[in-house]
Write an enzyme that holds these catalytic residues in place. Structure first.
Site, PDB file in Angstrom:
ATOM      1  CB  SER A 150      29.014  31.864 -41.306  1.00  0.00           C
ATOM      2  OG  SER A 150      28.572  30.674 -41.895  1.00  0.00           O
TER       3      SER A 150
ATOM      4  CG  HIS B 186      24.643  32.843 -43.533  1.00  0.00           C
ATOM      5  ND1 HIS B 186      25.402  33.456 -44.481  1.00  0.00           N
ATOM      6  CD2 HIS B 186      25.474  31.928 -42.964  1.00  0.00           C
ATOM      7  CE1 HIS B 186      26.618  32.955 -44.497  1.00  0.00           C
ATOM      8  NE2 HIS B 186      26.681  32.019 -43.583  1.00  0.00           N
TER       9      HIS B 186
END
Length: 194
Positions: free
Chosen positions: A96, A121
């Site tokens: 992330s 993501h």
């Protein structure tokens, strides 16, 4: 705290300072754990201090589950801002906002250890409040997602559409998969490989 506990604390301080001095001397920074404002302030300060000391290369070791995107942005931007070349070495997991920081270095200076895992993501956020405020926050998250997808596309060489599709949900990659994807240039097994 008794005298023995106080002595233990005192004994730890020189080792801590010595370790920090050795890390500074070796021009190494560790980003381990969640990305937050405190970590961003520390890392950006270290980058500026190392840049002021010399133009020699800097190594950043990244092992992070991600965290606050804007804190990751500040580290990402500072890596690009300073004059010395920065090498990123992924270890553990680079997830992330940790991946956002990792791709601040050019691909040829992005390395990882063999068991590193990567997670890409879309950003998430908790919203509450009045409907109009929730709508504003939702628009901002969508803009952030588009910006992050563009950064990842530029960093990896993958088409923007592929990045958007892959990051629609959690997208995990092994070290070898990350190399094929364009996140990593080389998988290293020792310091001599850097």
């Amino acid at each position: 705290m008794n005298d023995e506990e106080q002595d233990d604390k005192t004994k730890e301080l020189p080792l801590g300072k010595e370790t920090e001095a050795n890390l500074f001397k070796s021009r190494s920074i560790f980003i381990y754990g969640p990305i937050n404002q405190e970590l961003a302030q520390k890392v950006c300060s270290q980058l500026v201090a190392l840049a002021a000391a010399s133009d020699e290369d800097i190594r950043i070791y990244v092992n992070s589950p991600g965290g606050h995107v804007e804190s990751g942005d500040s580290i990402h931007d500072m890596v690009k801002f300073i004059k010395p070349k920065v090498w990123m070495i992924g270890t553990g997991w680079v997830a992330s906002a940790g991946a956002l920081i990792y791709v601040a270095a050019p691909r040829e200076r992005r390395l990882c250890l063999p068991n590193t895992r990567f997670l890409l993501h879309q950003p998430s956020g908790g919203t509450r409040g009045m409907a109009s405020d929730i709508e504003i926050q939702a628009r901002e998250i969508i803009k952030m997602n588009e910006r992050l997808n563009k950064i990842m596309a530029e960093a990896t060489g993958q088409p923007l559409e592929k990045i958007a599709k892959d990051t629609d949900r959690d997208y995990w990659l092994s070290a070898e998969e990350a190399k094929d994807y364009g996140l990593v240039s080389r998988i290293v097994t020792s310091q001599a490989d850097i």
